[in-house]
Scaffold this active site. Structure first.
Site, PDB file in Angstrom:
ATOM      1  N   ARG A  51      47.022  38.657  40.784  1.00  0.00           N
ATOM      2  CA  ARG A  51      46.217  39.545  41.796  1.00  0.00           C
ATOM      3  C   ARG A  51      46.390  38.429  43.436  1.00  0.00           C
ATOM      4  O   ARG A  51      46.357  38.804  44.777  1.00  0.00           O
ATOM      5  CB  ARG A  51      45.299  40.356  41.864  1.00  0.00           C
ATOM      6  CG  ARG A  51      46.005  41.445  40.920  1.00  0.00           C
ATOM      7  CD  ARG A  51      44.576  41.548  39.789  1.00  0.00           C
ATOM      8  NE  ARG A  51      44.962  40.565  39.091  1.00  0.00           N
ATOM      9  CZ  ARG A  51      45.942  39.850  37.961  1.00  0.00           C
ATOM     10  NH1 ARG A  51      46.395  41.717  38.036  1.00  0.00           N
ATOM     11  NH2 ARG A  51      46.188  39.789  37.073  1.00  0.00           N
ATOM     12  N   THR A  52      45.296  37.594  43.142  1.00  0.00           N
ATOM     13  CA  THR A  52      44.036  36.759  44.515  1.00  0.00           C
ATOM     14  C   THR A  52      45.522  36.001  45.510  1.00  0.00           C
ATOM     15  O   THR A  52      45.800  36.159  46.357  1.00  0.00           O
ATOM     16  CB  THR A  52      43.665  35.526  44.346  1.00  0.00           C
ATOM     17  OG1 THR A  52      42.825  36.350  42.704  1.00  0.00           O
ATOM     18  CG2 THR A  52      43.163  35.532  45.005  1.00  0.00           C
ATOM     19  N   LYS A  80      49.560  13.201  40.625  1.00  0.00           N
ATOM     20  CA  LYS A  80      49.639  11.732  40.648  1.00  0.00           C
ATOM     21  C   LYS A  80      48.229  11.338  41.058  1.00  0.00           C
ATOM     22  O   LYS A  80      47.661  10.468  41.126  1.00  0.00           O
ATOM     23  CB  LYS A  80      50.260  12.088  41.777  1.00  0.00           C
ATOM     24  CG  LYS A  80      51.746  12.148  41.688  1.00  0.00           C
ATOM     25  CD  LYS A  80      51.831  11.909  43.314  1.00  0.00           C
ATOM     26  CE  LYS A  80      53.572  12.840  43.377  1.00  0.00           C
ATOM     27  NZ  LYS A  80      53.914  12.558  45.110  1.00  0.00           N
ATOM     28  N   ARG A 101      41.861  27.994  45.193  1.00  0.00           N
ATOM     29  CA  ARG A 101      40.621  28.714  43.939  1.00  0.00           C
ATOM     30  C   ARG A 101      41.416  27.006  43.031  1.00  0.00           C
ATOM     31  O   ARG A 101      42.232  25.880  42.722  1.00  0.00           O
ATOM     32  CB  ARG A 101      41.966  29.395  42.992  1.00  0.00           C
ATOM     33  CG  ARG A 101      41.358  29.467  41.507  1.00  0.00           C
ATOM     34  CD  ARG A 101      42.216  30.681  41.213  1.00  0.00           C
ATOM     35  NE  ARG A 101      42.357  32.052  41.464  1.00  0.00           N
ATOM     36  CZ  ARG A 101      42.014  32.940  40.319  1.00  0.00           C
ATOM     37  NH1 ARG A 101      42.806  33.173  39.865  1.00  0.00           N
ATOM     38  NH2 ARG A 101      42.050  34.439  41.684  1.00  0.00           N
ATOM     39  N   HIS A 129      33.372  33.673  43.177  1.00  0.00           N
ATOM     40  CA  HIS A 129      35.200  34.674  43.299  1.00  0.00           C
ATOM     41  C   HIS A 129      34.750  35.879  44.687  1.00  0.00           C
ATOM     42  O   HIS A 129      34.553  37.463  44.105  1.00  0.00           O
ATOM     43  CB  HIS A 129      35.353  35.056  42.599  1.00  0.00           C
ATOM     44  CG  HIS A 129      37.033  35.888  42.475  1.00  0.00           C
ATOM     45  ND1 HIS A 129      38.179  35.766  43.930  1.00  0.00           N
ATOM     46  CD2 HIS A 129      37.971  36.413  41.151  1.00  0.00           C
ATOM     47  CE1 HIS A 129      38.443  35.710  43.537  1.00  0.00           C
ATOM     48  NE2 HIS A 129      39.645  36.507  42.617  1.00  0.00           N
TER      49      HIS A 129
HETATM   50  N1   CP Z   1      41.155  39.055  40.009  1.00  0.00           N
HETATM   51  C1   CP Z   1      42.122  37.995  39.562  1.00  0.00           C
HETATM   52  O1   CP Z   1      41.212  36.379  40.871  1.00  0.00           O
HETATM   53  O2   CP Z   1      43.345  38.037  39.764  1.00  0.00           O
HETATM   54  P1   CP Z   1      44.153  37.146  39.358  1.00  0.00           P
HETATM   55  O3   CP Z   1      43.223  36.159  38.625  1.00  0.00           O
HETATM   56  O4   CP Z   1      45.352  37.159  39.098  1.00  0.00           O
HETATM   57  O5   CP Z   1      44.232  36.189  40.881  1.00  0.00           O
END
Ligand code: CP
Length: 307
Positions: A51-52, A80, A101, A129
């Site tokens: 999603r993100t 590396k 991320r 998040h």
């Molecule tokens: N909600 C969320 O962060 O989903 P993903 O891990 O798929 O990005």
């Protein structure tokens, strides 16, 4: 230049402004179709995501911009031994904004210290998040028409669930929110969230183990997955992973206007039979996340559209 590392990097007024922009995007999407023409977002995902990452990419494409990036550490020079800060200084030569991320808590903050372009924390370890929180807030706003005066139950892995930590922090700034934390003893919210947010702001909360006992009180139920990737011990994960499974029968004594949220992905914790219940909001949350990320990109790039 602004970054988004923690949800508190945005004031309550700025979150309201993002919600207003997201609503306008929903109503007048065509107006925004070229606003990011010539701009690029880099999505640097050192940890898996559906999603993100894809919603940031869809958001930038729908704003008329372009996308570069990688979806795993293994496919970048991190494999590396390159540091996060060197990676970011490099990618900033190619992109106007970066969504990152990383499994290490604090990695996006470290990146923001060296980056000449805005950094967005797209999830750092079990910490924060903030853009999932924007999706959650917009969903609550659209479902309830307000961001105050409700009882919210957080259920599942409240220790490692970074979306829980960011949403509690965000909601601590709104009036009259009652927090109910539903988890096994081992997966309770961390002490630093209690100290820095709940105790500091004198916010009411209770901690319980049984979802059934509190279900009738809830206006919002925020279900979460037990975060397998954060456990050190496989046996502990196996013991705890099915602590809560939301099935239609468990909703029998819930309010008629309950909203069930989940940041997704889900594993077992919400039965697919719940998906057709009008109270299930988790796929609406996914779509709302894209609109809020569009609004956020515009804000961090200082771009406006003519009204
Ligand atoms: N909600 C969320 O962060 O989903 P993903 O891990 O798929 O990005």
């Amino acid at each position: 230049m602004r970054h988004l590392i923690n949800i508190t990097d945005l004031s309550v007024a700025e979150i309201e402004e993002l919600i207003a922009t997201a609503q306008d995007i929903i109503q007048n999407g065509k107006k925004y179709a070229e606003v990011c023409k010539g701009k690029k977002i880099a999505t640097l995902f050192f940890e898996p995501s559906t999603r993100t990452r894809l919603s940031f990419e869809a958001a930038m494409l729908e704003l008329g911009g372009s996308v570069i990036g990688f979806s795993s550490a293994e496919s970048s020079s991190a494999a590396k031994g390159e540091t996060v800060t060197d990676t970011v200084r490099t990618v900033a030569c190619y992109a106007d904004i970066i969504a990152m991320r990383h499994p290490k808590e604090g990695a996006p903050l470290a990146a923001s210290k060296v980056s000449p372009v805005p950094i967005i924390n797209a999830g750092d370890g079990g910490h924060n998040h903030p853009t999932q929180t924007l999706a959650d807030l917009f969903t609550i706003y659209r479902e309830k028409g307000r961001l105050e005066n409700f009882t919210i139950g957080f259920c599942g892995d409240l220790k490692f669930g970074r979306t829980v930590h960011s949403l509690i922090t965000a909601l601590s700034r709104y009036r009259n929110i009652n927090f109910i934390f539903i988890s096994p003893e081992e997966l309770r919210i961390p002490d630093y969230i209690k100290e820095d947010t709940l105790w500091k702001n004198k916010l009411p909360y209770i901690e319980v183990e049984r979802l059934e006992d509190v279900m009738p009180q809830l206006d919002i139920l925020y279900m979460t997955r037990v975060q397998k990737e954060r456990f050190f011990n496989e046996a502990d994960y196996v013991r705890l992973k099915d602590s809560y499974i939301l099935e239609p029968s468990k909703l029998a004594n819930a309010k008629k206007d309950l909203s069930v949220l989940h940041p997704l992905p889900r594993v077992n914790e919400i039965s697919h039979l719940v998906d057709s219940d009008p109270r299930a909001c988790y796929f609406k949350q996914v779509l709302n996340g894209k609109y809020m990320r569009m609004a956020l990109i515009l804000k961090l790039l200082n771009l406006e559209v003519d009204s």
